[in-house]
Structures are given as structure tokens and as C-alpha cells.
Design a protein around this motif. Structure first.
Motif, PDB file in Angstrom:
ATOM      1  N   LEU A  14       0.817  -1.213   0.000  1.00 30.95           N
ATOM      2  CA  LEU A  14       0.000   0.000   0.000  1.00 30.95           C
ATOM      3  C   LEU A  14       0.854   1.268   0.000  1.00 30.95           C
ATOM      4  N   ASN A  17       1.844   1.623  -3.624  1.00 26.94           N
ATOM      5  CA  ASN A  17       0.792   1.735  -4.639  1.00 26.94           C
ATOM      6  C   ASN A  17      -0.426   2.543  -4.205  1.00 26.94           C
ATOM      7  N   LYS A  18      -0.483   2.917  -2.915  1.00 30.99           N
ATOM      8  CA  LYS A  18      -1.574   3.733  -2.358  1.00 30.99           C
ATOM      9  C   LYS A  18      -2.896   2.992  -2.247  1.00 30.99           C
ATOM     10  N   THR A  19      -3.149   2.039  -3.141  1.00 25.90           N
ATOM     11  CA  THR A  19      -4.380   1.261  -3.077  1.00 25.90           C
ATOM     12  C   THR A  19      -4.063  -0.180  -3.446  1.00 25.90           C
ATOM     13  N   TYR A  21      -6.084  -4.164  -4.292  1.00 27.22           N
ATOM     14  CA  TYR A  21      -7.292  -4.957  -4.444  1.00 27.22           C
ATOM     15  C   TYR A  21      -7.056  -6.373  -3.917  1.00 27.22           C
ATOM     16  N   ILE A  49      -5.404   0.677   8.018  1.00 23.17           N
ATOM     17  CA  ILE A  49      -5.861   0.901   6.656  1.00 23.17           C
ATOM     18  C   ILE A  49      -7.312   1.342   6.672  1.00 23.17           C
ATOM     19  N   GLU A  50      -7.812   1.708   5.494  1.00 22.12           N
ATOM     20  CA  GLU A  50      -9.234   1.936   5.289  1.00 22.12           C
ATOM     21  C   GLU A  50      -9.692   1.002   4.178  1.00 22.12           C
ATOM     22  N   ARG A  51     -10.834   0.362   4.379  1.00 24.31           N
ATOM     23  CA  ARG A  51     -11.350  -0.535   3.356  1.00 24.31           C
ATOM     24  C   ARG A  51     -11.958   0.280   2.224  1.00 24.31           C
ATOM     25  N   SER A  52     -11.761  -0.186   1.017  1.00 25.48           N
ATOM     26  CA  SER A  52     -12.378   0.396  -0.163  1.00 25.48           C
ATOM     27  C   SER A  52     -13.095  -0.705  -0.913  1.00 25.48           C
ATOM     28  N   ILE A  57      -7.128   1.025   1.109  1.00 21.38           N
ATOM     29  CA  ILE A  57      -6.267   2.183   0.864  1.00 21.38           C
ATOM     30  C   ILE A  57      -5.623   2.577   2.185  1.00 21.38           C
ATOM     31  N   LEU A  58      -4.548   3.338   2.113  1.00 22.87           N
ATOM     32  CA  LEU A  58      -3.940   3.873   3.325  1.00 22.87           C
ATOM     33  C   LEU A  58      -4.696   5.106   3.787  1.00 22.87           C
ATOM     34  N   ASP A  60      -5.186   8.935   5.101  1.00 19.59           N
ATOM     35  CA  ASP A  60      -4.491  10.139   4.641  1.00 19.59           C
ATOM     36  C   ASP A  60      -3.262  10.460   5.471  1.00 19.59           C
TER      37      ASP A  60
END
Length: 245
Positions: A14, A17-19, A21, A49-52, A57-58, A60
Motif C-alpha cells: 500500500l 501503490n496507495k491502493t 485490491y 488501513i481503510e477498506r475500499s 487504501i492507506l 491520509d
């Protein structure tokens, strides 16, 4: 692969790559998608983390990896670096211990009887409070949820109210060009302690030699010595600082 190792890999992915899957992580880690989802759910509960939709995603403000993740990462290397430093500590009465897990690994082994210990790390304060006869001071400030340490201008002002015989610190990255941090907040706190310390010691595991960070704090020759777990790159060996390995 142990659960903390997988989560470390996810965090590293993360950070690059910031995000991420679920399918891509499952392929990269050679595990099932169900295993990745469980890891991501646990990491979300821990605030890492935060789920997307379909992944993660990480946050902020995830410039710093959680202390609990850092404690598990390269644990053997950190312990060896701490052992190498322990034999070469000067006499001291007051010591600043930064918020790194590597500095804590050394502080836990030290004789702190009737010494004053100042730290901005909640975890270090909790661990060192188990030692008897220690004058332990925990600095106040803005506590980041993922670093478990006080930071900010108020914390830096508090640090400057002290005079330290010794500073124990680590960093995000180190090479022949200097010592680097990933956030301005961490740099501000450590620089304040650095300026108020008679002797400064840098303790790093060897992964820091290849890491990269944005904010330069100081040159390597400003430290009494650098303690690590194995021989560093040749360029650092000739940079004008004593290195113990």
C-alpha cells in the motif's frame, strides 16, 4: 507466513501503490482471497488501513507505520542492534528515548535505576514504567492514532525545556548523505531532542540502509555512533561516523 508478516507485506504494498485490491494481494502473497479479506478487516480495526470497494487504501495521515507493526518487523535485527549499542553507552543521568521500537529495544535493556527518562512514546512509557526507581516523564502533545506518540509544536517546546545527557533514536532511513524521517512532525521532535542532547546515538536495523524518506534531519557524523545488526554499505562506512555491527 505468519499473520504479522502478511500484514507487513500488505502495508508495504500500500505504501508503494496507495491502493490494493483483494485479488492482487492474494496473488502477490500466495494466499486465498478469503485470507486477505480477514487480514484487511483486522488491519482496519487496528486503524492501519481503510477498506475500499474490493480492497484497501492507506489513511491520509499514514506517514508512519503503527508502532505495533514496527515492533514485529525485523525484531531480531533490532535486538541485535540494541545489543551492539548496549556495550558502548556513556555514563548518563538523563536520557531522551524517541518513539521508535528500536530505541525501546535498547532502553528496555538499560540500567535506568535513579535515572530520568523522557519520551514522547506512549508504548515506551508503558513498558519503561515497569522498571523500578526510574524518574519517567511522558511528554504531552497531539497523539497520532497510528504512531502512539505525542507530536506537534507543543511537544517540541516541551522537549526544549530539558537538557539530556543521552539521546536514543532511530530513523526512517539513513545513508552517507544523512539521517531522514518520513514526516515533518517526527523530524521536529527528534531535532528538538537532538539539539538538547550532549551525546546522540542512532540505533537502526539494516533495512534502513535501503529505505527512502523525504525529510533530512542531520548528518551522520553528528552522532557518537550508529549501532546496527550487520555491515552497512561501504559509502556509509566512510562517512565519518563510528558504526557498530
Amino acid at each position: 507466513m505468519l499473520i504479522n508478516e502478511r500484514q507487513n507485506k500488505i502495508l508495504e504494498f500500500l505504501k508503494k501503490n496507495k491502493t490494493a485490491y483483494v485479488k492482487a494481494l492474494a496473488r502477490a502473497l500466495y494466499v486465498s482471497e478469503a485470507t486477505v479479506r480477514r487480514d484487511l478487516n483486522e488491519m482496519q480495526k487496528s486503524g492501519l488501513i481503510e477498506r475500499s470497494h474490493g480492497g484497501a487504501i492507506l489513511p491520509d495521515n499514514a506517514d508512519e507505520i503503527s508502532m505495533f507493526v514496527r515492533m514485529n518487523k525485523n525484531a531480531k535485527e533490532k535486538e541485535l542492534a540494541a545489543t551492539n549499542a548496549l556495550k558502548h553507552l556513556p555514563d548518563f543521568k538523563t536520557v531522551f528515548v524517541d518513539s521508535s521500537s528500536t530505541a525501546l529495544a535498547l532502553a528496555e535493556r538499560m540500567d535506568l535505576n535513579f535515572k530520568t527518562v523522557v519520551t514522547n512514546s506512549l508504548l515506551s512509557a508503558m513498558q519503561l514504567s515497569k522498571k523500578q526507581n526510574v524518574n519517567l516523564i511522558l511528554l504531552g502533545g497531539n497523539v497520532q492514532y497510528n504512531t502512539n506518540s505525542a507530536t506537534g509544536s507543543w511537544t517540541a517546546r516541551l522537549v526544549r525545556e530539558f537538557s539530556f545527557d543521552l539521546m536514543l533514536s532511530s530513523c526512517a532511513a539513513v545513508n552517507e548523505n544523512g539521517v531522514f524521517e518520513r514526516s515533518l512532525e517526527q523530524k521536529e521532535i527528534k531535532l528538538a531532542a537532538f539539539e538538547r542532547s550532549k551525546t546522540r546515538i542512532l540505533i537502526v536495523d539494516s533495512s534502513k540502509f535501503s529505505d527512502v524518506a523525504s525529510y533530512r534531519m542531520t548528518g551522520v557524523d553528528s552522532y557518537a555512533f550508529i549501532a546496527t545488526d550487520k555491515k552497512p554499505p561501504e559509502a556509509l562506512l566512510t562517512a565519518g561516523v563510528k558504526i557498530l555491527f
